[in-house]
Write a protein that holds these residues in place. Structure first.
Motif, PDB file in Angstrom:
ATOM      1  N   UNK A  32       0.796  -1.336  -0.117  1.00  0.00           N
ATOM      2  CA  UNK A  32      -0.024  -0.062  -0.145  1.00  0.00           C
ATOM      3  C   UNK A  32       0.884   1.104   0.012  1.00  0.00           C
ATOM      4  N   UNK A  33       2.212   1.186  -0.242  1.00  0.00           N
ATOM      5  CA  UNK A  33       3.096   2.436  -0.283  1.00  0.00           C
ATOM      6  C   UNK A  33       3.862   2.341  -1.606  1.00  0.00           C
ATOM      7  N   UNK A  34       3.835   3.708  -2.398  1.00  0.00           N
ATOM      8  CA  UNK A  34       4.643   3.732  -3.419  1.00  0.00           C
ATOM      9  C   UNK A  34       6.126   4.198  -3.029  1.00  0.00           C
ATOM     10  N   UNK A  35       6.568   2.994  -3.444  1.00  0.00           N
ATOM     11  CA  UNK A  35       8.241   3.300  -3.033  1.00  0.00           C
ATOM     12  C   UNK A  35       8.849   3.529  -4.340  1.00  0.00           C
ATOM     13  N   UNK A  36       9.904   4.330  -4.195  1.00  0.00           N
ATOM     14  CA  UNK A  36      11.182   4.841  -5.121  1.00  0.00           C
ATOM     15  C   UNK A  36      12.519   4.302  -4.347  1.00  0.00           C
ATOM     16  N   UNK A  37      13.179   3.507  -5.008  1.00  0.00           N
ATOM     17  CA  UNK A  37      14.089   2.660  -4.268  1.00  0.00           C
ATOM     18  C   UNK A  37      15.437   3.102  -4.879  1.00  0.00           C
ATOM     19  N   UNK A  38      16.606   3.327  -4.010  1.00  0.00           N
ATOM     20  CA  UNK A  38      17.833   3.648  -4.803  1.00  0.00           C
ATOM     21  C   UNK A  38      18.724   2.592  -4.128  1.00  0.00           C
ATOM     22  N   UNK A  39      19.675   2.151  -5.242  1.00  0.00           N
ATOM     23  CA  UNK A  39      20.412   0.956  -4.673  1.00  0.00           C
ATOM     24  C   UNK A  39      21.853   1.576  -4.990  1.00  0.00           C
ATOM     25  N   UNK A  40      22.595   1.887  -3.864  1.00  0.00           N
ATOM     26  CA  UNK A  40      23.892   2.332  -4.227  1.00  0.00           C
ATOM     27  C   UNK A  40      24.810   1.337  -3.956  1.00  0.00           C
ATOM     28  N   UNK A  41      25.723   1.156  -4.955  1.00  0.00           N
ATOM     29  CA  UNK A  41      26.344  -0.258  -4.891  1.00  0.00           C
ATOM     30  C   UNK A  41      27.902  -0.123  -5.545  1.00  0.00           C
ATOM     31  N   UNK A  42      28.871  -0.804  -5.462  1.00  0.00           N
ATOM     32  CA  UNK A  42      30.159  -0.821  -5.927  1.00  0.00           C
ATOM     33  C   UNK A  42      30.466  -1.862  -6.664  1.00  0.00           C
ATOM     34  N   UNK A  43      29.625  -2.706  -7.439  1.00  0.00           N
ATOM     35  CA  UNK A  43      29.702  -4.009  -8.132  1.00  0.00           C
ATOM     36  C   UNK A  43      29.704  -3.726  -9.454  1.00  0.00           C
ATOM     37  N   UNK A  44      31.236  -3.907 -10.045  1.00  0.00           N
ATOM     38  CA  UNK A  44      31.586  -3.570 -11.590  1.00  0.00           C
ATOM     39  C   UNK A  44      30.862  -4.606 -12.291  1.00  0.00           C
ATOM     40  N   UNK A  45      30.907  -6.143 -11.910  1.00  0.00           N
ATOM     41  CA  UNK A  45      30.236  -6.955 -13.037  1.00  0.00           C
ATOM     42  C   UNK A  45      28.691  -7.072 -12.311  1.00  0.00           C
ATOM     43  N   UNK A  46      27.889  -6.422 -13.154  1.00  0.00           N
ATOM     44  CA  UNK A  46      26.551  -6.329 -12.455  1.00  0.00           C
ATOM     45  C   UNK A  46      25.609  -7.359 -13.235  1.00  0.00           C
ATOM     46  N   UNK A  47      25.815  -8.349 -13.887  1.00  0.00           N
ATOM     47  CA  UNK A  47      24.793  -9.204 -14.489  1.00  0.00           C
ATOM     48  C   UNK A  47      23.953  -9.815 -13.335  1.00  0.00           C
ATOM     49  N   UNK A  48      24.219 -10.158 -12.406  1.00  0.00           N
ATOM     50  CA  UNK A  48      23.480 -10.795 -11.330  1.00  0.00           C
ATOM     51  C   UNK A  48      22.508  -9.485 -10.665  1.00  0.00           C
ATOM     52  N   UNK A  49      23.172  -8.545 -10.366  1.00  0.00           N
ATOM     53  CA  UNK A  49      22.279  -7.400  -9.802  1.00  0.00           C
ATOM     54  C   UNK A  49      21.412  -6.933 -10.876  1.00  0.00           C
ATOM     55  N   UNK A  50      21.597  -6.922 -12.113  1.00  0.00           N
ATOM     56  CA  UNK A  50      20.786  -6.285 -13.243  1.00  0.00           C
ATOM     57  C   UNK A  50      19.572  -7.563 -13.340  1.00  0.00           C
ATOM     58  N   UNK A  51      19.962  -8.614 -13.038  1.00  0.00           N
ATOM     59  CA  UNK A  51      18.955  -9.594 -13.119  1.00  0.00           C
ATOM     60  C   UNK A  51      17.890  -9.622 -12.024  1.00  0.00           C
ATOM     61  N   UNK A  52      18.506  -9.266 -10.808  1.00  0.00           N
ATOM     62  CA  UNK A  52      17.621  -9.297  -9.600  1.00  0.00           C
ATOM     63  C   UNK A  52      17.076  -8.094  -9.988  1.00  0.00           C
ATOM     64  N   UNK A  53      17.323  -6.786 -10.310  1.00  0.00           N
ATOM     65  CA  UNK A  53      16.535  -5.730 -10.401  1.00  0.00           C
ATOM     66  C   UNK A  53      15.222  -5.745 -11.413  1.00  0.00           C
ATOM     67  N   UNK A  54      15.551  -6.626 -12.365  1.00  0.00           N
ATOM     68  CA  UNK A  54      14.448  -6.898 -13.559  1.00  0.00           C
ATOM     69  C   UNK A  54      13.479  -7.834 -12.840  1.00  0.00           C
ATOM     70  N   UNK A  55      13.971  -8.637 -12.074  1.00  0.00           N
ATOM     71  CA  UNK A  55      12.924  -9.624 -11.385  1.00  0.00           C
ATOM     72  C   UNK A  55      12.018  -8.822 -10.394  1.00  0.00           C
ATOM     73  N   UNK A  56      12.619  -7.932  -9.612  1.00  0.00           N
ATOM     74  CA  UNK A  56      11.857  -7.149  -8.606  1.00  0.00           C
ATOM     75  C   UNK A  56      11.020  -6.312  -9.267  1.00  0.00           C
ATOM     76  N   UNK A  57      11.430  -5.570 -10.449  1.00  0.00           N
ATOM     77  CA  UNK A  57      10.682  -4.633 -11.302  1.00  0.00           C
ATOM     78  C   UNK A  57       9.450  -5.292 -11.693  1.00  0.00           C
TER      79      UNK A  57
END
Length: 293
Positions: A32-57
């Motif tokens: 019931x809340x409209x979130x705007x999420x910021x993920x600050x990271x230092x991950x250079x090879x982001x394939x796993x992170x990108x896949x996770x972001x797409x999954x959550x979106x």
């Protein structure tokens, strides 16, 4: 209209799995809340992170913003234990986040959200810089920072912060944080958390402990809104116990890491864990007797 809330996570490669459980738990319990999420990271090879972001979106239809920050800018800053230099990212929030943000909820990645944070989304700041949970068990930190010249009476845990960014920017806190870090680096024990307590010693207000339940040794009469696995006892380690360890694994099953197992599991650890449980029944301290197993 749904209440709106900016949320910030800081992560590194080691905590990507744990972050996935944390953010999914937040979204599952706050539809019931409209979130705007910021993920600050230092991950250079982001394939796993990108896949996770797409999954959550795709699953939650939430806005996710990735911000890469090179941790080499903290090259001379100290960390220890399981921490990385990503802990210092909090010191630069006002410099790397959009200037339009007036309020945000910061969440560590080693926690699980079990209920509503609507109260925090609707909170209206007055003149305080932030809300945080008073870590009443660490009076030694108060004494330690007092000896450095800071008249601190209470020490807060920085794992969950409701931040008044309007006030932070008005005071130019980023430069002040870096100045404190450079001056006291050799004397810091909890790094950025020490710095935040040093600067905001009289400018923060206590948050309801249910939003950052720490130092838990047994289950509470009422389930906290945020269970924070602060300290060395992490739920993803087989050898460690936590009264709400199961919550981490329940929410991890809702992420792309659902098939993950204990990485530290072995027959040796199985025996060690049983041994510790037996000693705990008799209130005895375990001895290091398994080194040759």
């Amino acid at each position: 209209m749904k209440p709106f809330l900016n949320v910030i996570f800081t992560i590194d490669q080691k905590f990507l799995q744990h972050f996935s459980a944390a953010i999914v738990s937040l979204l599952e319990n706050n539809r019931d809340i409209d979130f705007n999420v910021f993920i600050i990271h230092d991950i250079e090879k982001t394939e796993t992170l990108d896949n996770l972001v797409q999954f959550i979106k795709s699953k939650y239809n939430v806005r996710l913003n990735l911000i890469f920050l090179d941790n080499s800018i903290f090259e001379n800053y100290r960390v220890s234990l399981h921490y990385s230099k990503a802990v210092y990212f909090r010191l630069l929030f006002t410099e790397i986040l959009p200037k339009t943000i007036d309020k945000a909820l910061f969440l560590d990645s080693d926690l699980i959200v079990t209920g509503s944070v609507k109260e925090l989304a609707e909170y209206q700041f007055k003149d305080e810089y932030l809300l945080a949970v008073d870590d009443a068990e660490v009076t030694s930190h108060v004494e330690r920072l007092n000896k450095l010249g800071f008249p601190i009476k209470r020490y807060f845990n920085a794992g969950v912060l409701l931040i008044n960014f309007k006030a932070w920017r008005a005071d130019g806190v980023a430069g002040e944080f870096i100045g404190l870090a450079n001056q006291y680096m050799d004397k810091l024990e909890w790094w950025d958390q020490d710095i935040l307590n040093m600067y905001f010693y009289n400018g923060w207000q206590p948050m309801n402990p249910k939003y950052n339940a720490i130092h838990l040794r047994k289950k509470l009469p009422q389930l906290p809104v945020v269970v924070h696995y602060a300290g060395p006892s992490k739920p993803w380690l087989y050898i460690h116990e936590h009264p709400y360890k199961n919550l981490y694994w329940e929410y991890l099953k809702l992420t792309p890491f659902k098939n993950t197992k204990y990485q530290d599991y072995s027959f040796k650890e199985f025996i060690r864990k049983g041994y510790i449980k037996i000693l705990n029944l008799f209130h005895l301290r375990p001895q290091a007797v398994f080194k040759d197993i």
